[in-house]
Scaffold this active site. Structure first.
Site, PDB file in Angstrom:
ATOM      1  N   LYS A  22      24.420  45.217  33.079  1.00 34.97           N
ATOM      2  CA  LYS A  22      25.551  44.318  32.778  1.00 34.97           C
ATOM      3  C   LYS A  22      26.128  43.731  34.059  1.00 34.97           C
ATOM      4  CE  LYS A  22      29.850  46.016  31.930  1.00 34.97           C
ATOM      5  NZ  LYS A  22      30.886  45.369  32.780  1.00 34.97           N
ATOM      6  N   ASN A  23      26.411  44.600  35.003  1.00 40.57           N
ATOM      7  CA  ASN A  23      27.118  44.136  36.204  1.00 40.57           C
ATOM      8  C   ASN A  23      26.241  43.319  37.146  1.00 40.57           C
ATOM      9  OD1 ASN A  23      29.398  45.290  35.225  1.00 40.57           O
ATOM     10  ND2 ASN A  23      29.483  46.977  36.694  1.00 40.57           N
ATOM     11  N   ARG A  92      36.090  41.046  33.185  1.00 34.75           N
ATOM     12  CA  ARG A  92      36.398  41.027  34.601  1.00 34.75           C
ATOM     13  C   ARG A  92      35.554  39.999  35.359  1.00 34.75           C
ATOM     14  NH1 ARG A  92      40.371  42.122  38.072  1.00 34.75           N
ATOM     15  NH2 ARG A  92      39.519  42.231  40.142  1.00 34.75           N
ATOM     16  N   CYS A 116      38.471  46.088  31.967  1.00 34.77           N
ATOM     17  CA  CYS A 116      39.097  47.384  31.711  1.00 34.77           C
ATOM     18  C   CYS A 116      40.361  47.542  32.552  1.00 34.77           C
ATOM     19  CB  CYS A 116      38.121  48.516  32.046  1.00 34.77           C
ATOM     20  SG  CYS A 116      36.737  48.615  30.904  1.00 34.77           S
ATOM     21  N   PRO A 122      43.762  43.785  41.979  1.00 40.91           N
ATOM     22  CA  PRO A 122      44.142  42.484  42.544  1.00 40.91           C
ATOM     23  C   PRO A 122      42.911  41.680  42.959  1.00 40.91           C
ATOM     24  CG  PRO A 122      44.459  44.206  44.175  1.00 40.91           C
ATOM     25  CD  PRO A 122      44.017  44.893  42.905  1.00 40.91           C
ATOM     26  N   ILE A 123      43.109  40.396  43.231  1.00 37.78           N
ATOM     27  CA  ILE A 123      41.988  39.567  43.715  1.00 37.78           C
ATOM     28  C   ILE A 123      42.339  38.928  45.061  1.00 37.78           C
ATOM     29  CG2 ILE A 123      40.909  39.138  41.460  1.00 37.78           C
ATOM     30  CD1 ILE A 123      42.268  36.347  41.529  1.00 37.78           C
ATOM     31  N   ASP A 124      43.226  39.596  45.809  1.00 38.90           N
ATOM     32  CA  ASP A 124      43.647  39.044  47.100  1.00 38.90           C
ATOM     33  C   ASP A 124      42.473  38.847  48.064  1.00 38.90           C
ATOM     34  OD1 ASP A 124      43.721  41.933  46.899  1.00 38.90           O
ATOM     35  OD2 ASP A 124      44.400  41.966  48.973  1.00 38.90           O
ATOM     36  N   LEU A 125      41.506  39.759  48.036  1.00 41.92           N
ATOM     37  CA  LEU A 125      40.364  39.628  48.950  1.00 41.92           C
ATOM     38  C   LEU A 125      39.523  38.393  48.599  1.00 41.92           C
ATOM     39  CD1 LEU A 125      39.265  43.383  49.094  1.00 41.92           C
ATOM     40  CD2 LEU A 125      40.451  42.091  50.866  1.00 41.92           C
ATOM     41  N   ASP A 305      32.216  54.266  38.122  1.00 40.94           N
ATOM     42  CA  ASP A 305      31.904  54.040  36.704  1.00 40.94           C
ATOM     43  C   ASP A 305      31.255  55.272  36.054  1.00 40.94           C
ATOM     44  OD1 ASP A 305      32.898  51.516  37.039  1.00 40.94           O
ATOM     45  OD2 ASP A 305      31.020  50.459  36.670  1.00 40.94           O
ATOM     46  N   ILE A 327      38.494  54.845  44.024  1.00 44.37           N
ATOM     47  CA  ILE A 327      38.353  53.387  43.848  1.00 44.37           C
ATOM     48  C   ILE A 327      39.481  52.807  42.983  1.00 44.37           C
ATOM     49  CG2 ILE A 327      36.799  51.505  43.148  1.00 44.37           C
ATOM     50  CD1 ILE A 327      35.616  53.199  45.364  1.00 44.37           C
ATOM     51  N   ARG A 397      30.791  46.638  25.024  1.00 44.19           N
ATOM     52  CA  ARG A 397      30.850  45.722  26.169  1.00 44.19           C
ATOM     53  C   ARG A 397      29.835  46.090  27.241  1.00 44.19           C
ATOM     54  NH1 ARG A 397      35.782  46.302  28.699  1.00 44.19           N
ATOM     55  NH2 ARG A 397      34.665  45.120  30.261  1.00 44.19           N
TER      56      ARG A 397
HETATM   57  C1  UD1 Z   1      32.998  46.074  39.979  1.00 45.24           C
HETATM   58  C2  UD1 Z   1      32.379  46.515  38.684  1.00 45.24           C
HETATM   59  C3  UD1 Z   1      33.030  47.774  38.172  1.00 45.24           C
HETATM   60  C4  UD1 Z   1      33.005  48.837  39.244  1.00 45.24           C
HETATM   61  C5  UD1 Z   1      33.594  48.313  40.537  1.00 45.24           C
HETATM   62  C6  UD1 Z   1      33.482  49.286  41.699  1.00 45.24           C
HETATM   63  C7  UD1 Z   1      31.682  44.445  37.659  1.00 45.24           C
HETATM   64  C8  UD1 Z   1      31.903  43.487  36.539  1.00 45.24           C
HETATM   65  N1  UD1 Z   1      32.541  45.470  37.697  1.00 45.24           N
HETATM   66  O1  UD1 Z   1      34.367  45.763  39.695  1.00 45.24           O
HETATM   67  O2  UD1 Z   1      32.334  48.228  37.020  1.00 45.24           O
HETATM   68  O3  UD1 Z   1      33.774  49.944  38.803  1.00 45.24           O
HETATM   69  O4  UD1 Z   1      32.914  47.103  40.939  1.00 45.24           O
HETATM   70  O5  UD1 Z   1      32.155  49.663  41.878  1.00 45.24           O
HETATM   71  O6  UD1 Z   1      30.763  44.335  38.437  1.00 45.24           O
HETATM   72  N2  UD1 Z   1      40.384  45.298  45.377  1.00 45.24           N
HETATM   73  C9  UD1 Z   1      41.481  44.787  46.058  1.00 45.24           C
HETATM   74  N3  UD1 Z   1      41.528  43.425  46.253  1.00 45.24           N
HETATM   75  C10 UD1 Z   1      40.546  42.590  45.808  1.00 45.24           C
HETATM   76  C11 UD1 Z   1      39.435  43.136  45.123  1.00 45.24           C
HETATM   77  C12 UD1 Z   1      39.387  44.492  44.911  1.00 45.24           C
HETATM   78  O7  UD1 Z   1      42.377  45.514  46.470  1.00 45.24           O
HETATM   79  O8  UD1 Z   1      40.652  41.379  46.026  1.00 45.24           O
HETATM   80  C13 UD1 Z   1      40.323  46.762  45.125  1.00 45.24           C
HETATM   81  C14 UD1 Z   1      40.379  47.077  43.619  1.00 45.24           C
HETATM   82  O9  UD1 Z   1      41.705  47.127  43.160  1.00 45.24           O
HETATM   83  C15 UD1 Z   1      39.701  48.410  43.558  1.00 45.24           C
HETATM   84  C16 UD1 Z   1      38.630  48.297  44.642  1.00 45.24           C
HETATM   85  O10 UD1 Z   1      39.046  47.244  45.494  1.00 45.24           O
HETATM   86  O11 UD1 Z   1      40.611  49.426  43.914  1.00 45.24           O
HETATM   87  C17 UD1 Z   1      37.245  48.008  44.099  1.00 45.24           C
HETATM   88  O12 UD1 Z   1      37.229  46.804  43.413  1.00 45.24           O
HETATM   89  P1  UD1 Z   1      35.934  45.880  43.317  1.00 45.24           P
HETATM   90  O13 UD1 Z   1      34.831  46.468  44.130  1.00 45.24           O
HETATM   91  O14 UD1 Z   1      36.356  44.488  43.589  1.00 45.24           O
HETATM   92  O15 UD1 Z   1      35.560  46.049  41.802  1.00 45.24           O
HETATM   93  P2  UD1 Z   1      35.228  44.925  40.743  1.00 45.24           P
HETATM   94  O16 UD1 Z   1      34.392  43.867  41.376  1.00 45.24           O
HETATM   95  O17 UD1 Z   1      36.470  44.529  40.033  1.00 45.24           O
END
Ligand code: UD1
Length: 441
Positions: A22-23, A92, A116, A122-125, A305, A327, A397
């Protein structure tokens, strides 16, 4: 609404080909719009989230056809850079369309993604990296407006190896002038899958799988034929199910290294693991011992996961297992439900301590999220009597025909479909006309 019924006690035997990831599929589907091209994408799992990605592609103006697990996408025309809120809320991975639309259209209008509820997420990065590449981004409530007359390459340092942010940067960088380097990139197999797909369309990209990824634009090609790798979390789930229930199963089509950390703990818990080429065999007596300390971490560490799923497999293991979740701050929502089966788990912040119990008793549980729901199914396989998992569509999902796969291995499970909302209800009919064109790719 689905209700899973699991009658525990059966051992699992047989073989199972593991579904496509999926991912890995979802970023590849978003990436299909970066270049005007025709893509045949094989091994796409039939899941709600994949349907959601297809809906977004169709909304944007792409022509999408499907036959079983193959998708054909013609992204010659992308007429819209706007994704409606209800489509964004489905999953997501919709956030990855931000980089893809910026690359293709020079603008993107979307809103915060769904998925989920594992924490703040957040998506700040994502945003700061795209800004560093020349995008102007404004936020109004949950709406996000991005525009870039011209994207340029940049040196991007990620303070955390975010999977989604790495993917968004890779996509935007395909259209940027000059070289983009991501330092501290996520190293997950899904990032390698995305690189392979983009390369097959002519992107100049290297380094995926390491912490440094370099993208230098593209010499775009018009067609590609790409196969999505297998799903390492589904493979982990089936392995954990066999470990907990006892038996011997053979997983095929898998990459052993992608779920090595999970197999390591199952081996420590007393399971025999054999691997050869793309096959992994797991044997378990069903009597496990606690494997010690499990700490989630970015790849190649133990996957967050798989944390709920391994926890479910170890509920009856002799001894104490300590979990540390690094995480997501809200990733123990399955614990209170597992306790209802008789599990002995205490949680303190990021730590969970699991003390193995002799017996679990079936109960009615509510799935809090995708992996939490899968964990409950695994736990139910070892509980006395019947466990019912009330699932608001979470498991569907991420797991394709999971009930059928478990039944084929000897489990006693079935799904009661109540009202609308099943995968079958939601899925669109195949589009043979578009698919016929795919055969010419
Ligand atoms: C993806 C996977 C999810 C998996 C996760 C970590 C998909 C659809 N989902 O989620 O199943 O559990 O990777 O392996 O592929 N963070 C920030 N700022 C940002 C982005 C992330 O602080 O801009 C933090 C998040 O809050 C979290 C951590 O970084 O604590 C990991 O997030 P990220 O690796 O981005 O996970 P996803 O891409 O959302």
């Amino acid at each position: 609404m689905d209700i899973w019924h699991i009658r525990g006690g059966n051992r699992l035997f047989g073989s199972c080909r593991v579904q496509g990831s999926k991912n890995a599929s979802l970023p590849v589907l978003a990436a299909s719009i970066v270049f005007p091209a025709r893509s045949r994408i094989r091994n796409v799992p039939r899941l709600r989230d994949a349907d959601a990605a297809v809906s977004i592609l169709s909304h944007l103006g792409c022509s999408v056809g499907r036959e079983e697990n193959e998708l054909y996408i013609d992204s010659g025309l992308v007429a819209d850079a706007d994704i409606p809120r209800e489509l964004m809320a489905e999953m997501r991975s919709s956030v990855i369309f931000m980089g893809a639309l910026l690359a293709r259209c020079g603008e993107a209008r979307l809103s915060l993604p769904g998925g989920c509820q594992l924490g703040k997420r957040p998506i700040d990065l994502h945003l700061s990296a795209l800004r560093a590449m020349g995008a102007e981004i404004s936020e109004e409530g949950s709406d996000i407006f991005c525009r870039a007359a011209k994207l340029h390459g940049a040196e991007i340092d990620l303070r955390f190896p975010s999977v989604g942010a790495t993917e968004n940067i890779m996509l935007a960088a395909c259209a940027a002038e000059g070289r983009t380097t991501i330092h501290g990139a996520a190293r997950e197999p899904e990032i390698v899958a995305l690189q392979n797909y983009l390369s097959s369309l002519g992107a100049h990209i290297s380094g995926a799988g390491s912490g440094r990824i370099v993208i230098c634009g593209a010499s775009a090609r018009e067609t590609t034929d790409y196969t999505v790798p297998s799903d390492r979390i589904v493979a982990s789930t089936l392995a954990c199910a066999c470990a907990a229930a006892g038996g011997r199963i053979i997983l095929s089509g898998v990459n052993y290294e992608h779920f090595l950390t999970v197999l390591h703990f199952l081996n420590e818990a007393g399971c025999d693991i054999i691997h050869f080429n793309d096959i992994v065999e797991i044997s378990s007596s069903g009597v496990l011992r606690a494997p010690g300390s499990v700490i989630t971490a970015p790849y190649p560490g133990f996957p967050t996961d798989a944390q709920p799923i391994l926890m479910a497999a170890l509920l009856r293991a002799q001894g104490t297992t300590q979990f540390t979740e690094t995480i997501f701050e809200n990733r123990y929502r399955h614990v209170s439900e597992l306790r209802r089966l008789g599990a002995d788990i205490s949680v303190d912040g990021t730590q969970a301590v699991l003390r193995g119990v002799k017996e679990l008793r079936g109960e009615t549980l509510t799935a809090p999220d995708l992996r939490g729901g899968a964990a409950m199914v695994v736990a139910g396989l070892t509980a006395r009597g019947e466990t019912r998992v009330v699932d608001a569509g979470h498991i569907a999902r991420g797991y394709e025909s999971f009930d059928d796969r478990l039944c084929a291995l000897g489990a006693d499970v079935w799904i009661e479909h109540k009202g609308k909302g099943t995968y079958e209800d939601a899925s669109q009919p195949d589009q043979p006309a578009a698919f016929q064109q795919a055969r010419r790719v």
